[in-house]
Enzyme design. Structure first.
Site, mmCIF file in Angstrom:
data_model
loop_
_atom_site.group_PDB
_atom_site.id
_atom_site.type_symbol
_atom_site.label_atom_id
_atom_site.label_comp_id
_atom_site.label_asym_id
_atom_site.label_seq_id
_atom_site.Cartn_x
_atom_site.Cartn_y
_atom_site.Cartn_z
ATOM 1 N N ASP A 199 -32.730 -8.676 -25.118
ATOM 2 C CA ASP A 199 -33.307 -7.360 -25.372
ATOM 3 C C ASP A 199 -34.780 -7.350 -24.959
ATOM 4 O O ASP A 199 -35.526 -8.299 -25.232
ATOM 5 C CB ASP A 199 -33.179 -7.045 -26.871
ATOM 6 N N GLU A 258 -32.210 -7.479 -20.058
ATOM 7 C CA GLU A 258 -32.439 -6.041 -20.137
ATOM 8 C C GLU A 258 -33.887 -5.842 -19.717
ATOM 9 O O GLU A 258 -34.805 -5.976 -20.520
ATOM 10 C CB GLU A 258 -32.224 -5.505 -21.551
#
Length: 522
Positions: A199, A258
């Site tokens: 993330d 990401e």
């Protein structure tokens, strides 16, 4: 389970809270995911990516982690996670889990220790505490969720949170932070996970001196310009360390970034041979419904990874963006375009991601009542941005009324008209979106290994070959288009009856895609 499985894998994203609820409390959980593994295996995906299920106060749907080595009771316990991993492996499915290294929860023990410590202490050095400037924050950085990226504590210092104040940013120049996350990776690798989706992979390192961004509306600029707190070169040293850890385990464990970055070339930096295996292709997600736009993004994406050991990735939706049925116009038109986009996406070389429910043709839920909205974007924006809850509404599995077999009364309400979109309603319908995905994923495993070669096509149509035995055509226009027939129909996003097949020509219906074999049958 062959080596380098990730090069061509189809990876299915499970937003755990909204997938399936096994205990009837209205919130999806790990036993719920475990109960649907046969569905995922039948669908034909290669791996499952699980959003965070760690201990969390849920200020941001679990992306505010208080304990990275424990399962939140909302989702089960550690034994449930281990059983899920084992059961997935027994079905030939790999498991990727989220890791959230840019920030912790404000309820993480480290942050509680930092708040109780003095300025300049070792406890505060794990985070980014700074003195203010001219009576205000240390700089002009803005939170992605709205408002300033700094919050002041009682002793006068400020701490950085590029997202919600409940998500304080870690200081990745601190050796203790690096050692902690190396241990967290090993903890989950020891339990059999096949990789990590990272993330905010672009966010851990900030520019020296934390200089001003010198602009406003910064969240809208993530993929268009450089910002001093994202995509700094120092992140790559971290991923070189992580790659060594991944490579020390058997079975091709992978890292997936990401990373919201300005260009495909910047994205490729995360994919160098000693760094990560994949990175999300947000330029593809953001492509508007247009043949020239899609061709440009596809070319740029493939050019960016040319010569690298990593594949390009293709994704149409995820838990942070509006579902593409709605982005492409909504209603019947949006669904036609979404089905065509699915065949285009699954025809491309590399790895594809499927967001839960896209195989059912689910639209964005745009009329959720204000009182149920849980995304922190709603509050941080002063109720001007409704946030991401519309793509996180729990899945409809069966039955004729909510909660459609999800479990208990779902934490976000499902539209009544989803009765026609349940997995049960679509399973045996050969023209359903679920059947289209199932057949496309089955055929995708046998597609030629070659990359794409563009063919000449009428305006508004894309046509490309992979080898001599496979062609994909996509009509982006709102009218039928006649062109030379590429071969025999393998699979179409529209009903076969809509295809105008001649001996040497084909009339492609509006907003449709077709897969062809290399020979013409009759």
């Amino acid at each position: 389970m062959s080596n380098e499985w990730w090069r061509t894998a189809t990876i299915y994203q499970v937003y755990v809270r909204s997938f399936a609820d096994a205990n009837g409390d209205g919130i999806g959980d790990l036993p719920g995911v475990r109960s649907k593994l046969d569905y995922l295996a039948d669908l034909g995906v290669d791996a499952v990516w699980l959003t965070p299920f760690y201990t969390s106060p849920m200020a941001d749907g679990g992306y505010d982690v208080a304990d990275y080595r424990a399962v939140d009771p909302l989702f089960g316990d550690l034994a449930d996670a281990e059983a899920l991993i084992a059961d997935a492996h027994a079905r030939g499915l790999r498991v990727i889990v989220d890791v959230v290294p840019n920030h912790t929860s404000s309820q993480h023990p480290w942050f509680a220790e930092a708040l109780a410590a003095a300025p300049g202490s070792a406890a505060r050095d794990r985070y980014l505490f700074r003195d203010g400037r001219d009576g205000g924050p240390p700089n002009d950085w803005e939170s992605v969720f709205g408002g300033p990226a700094w919050t002041q504590v009682p002793d006068g210092q400020w701490y950085l949170h590029l997202f919600d104040p409940a998500q304080p940013d870690l200081n990745w120049r601190n050796s203790e932070v690096r050692a902690e996350f190396a241990d967290i990776l090993r903890f989950w690798l020891d339990r059999g996970v096949d990789g990590f989706r990272i993330d905010v992979a672009h966010g851990m390192v900030k520019a020296d001196g934390l200089p001003d961004a010198e602009c406003t509306e910064q969240a809208s600029l993530l993929t268009t310009r450089s910002l001093p707190y994202f995509d700094q070169d120092g992140v790559h040293e971290i991923y070189r360390e992580w790659r060594k850890i991944l490579d020390s385990y058997p079975g091709e464990r992978i890292g997936v970034a990401e990373a919201w970055v300005p260009t495909a070339e910047r994205l490729a930096r995360y994919l160098r041979p000693d760094e990560l295996h994949q990175a999300f292709n947000f330029h593809y997600v953001e492509a508007e419904w247009s043949a020239p736009v899609f061709r440009r993004v596809i070319d740029e994406s493939l050019d960016a990874v040319a010569g690298l050991a990593a594949p390009s990735t293709w994704v149409l939706s995820n838990h942070d963006v509006h579902r593409h049925v709605t982005r492409y116009g909504g209603g019947e038109q949006g669904l036609r375009r979404a089905r065509a986009a699915a065949l285009l996406t699954l025809a491309l070389p590399g790895s594809a991601y499927v967001y839960q429910g896209e195989e059912l043709g689910l639209p964005e839920v745009t009329d959720l009542p204000d009182e149920v909205l849980a995304d922190p974007v709603w509050e941080r924006s002063g109720h001007t941005d409704r946030g991401r809850d519309g793509c996180r509404v729990p899945l409809p599995w069966s039955g004729s009324e909510p909660p459609f077999g999800f479990g208990g009364s779902s934490w976000l309400p499902q539209p009544a008209d989803w009765a026609a979109l349940t997995a049960e309603a679509q399973h045996d319908d050969p023209e359903s979106t679920l059947s289209l995905y199932r057949e496309a994923l089955r055929q995708r495993r046998a597609l030629p290994s070659e990359g794409i070669t563009w063919d000449e096509a009428p305006d508004g149509v894309l046509a490309f070959r992979r080898g001599e035995s496979f062609t994909c055509t996509v009509n982006f226009t709102s009218s039928p288009v006649t062109m030379p027939r590429p071969g025999t129909v393998r699979l179409a996003s529209c009903p076969d009856s809509e295809l105008g097949l001649g001996a040497d020509t084909v009339t492609l219906p509006a907003e449709s895609a077709v897969w062809w074999s290399g020979d013409v049958d009759g």
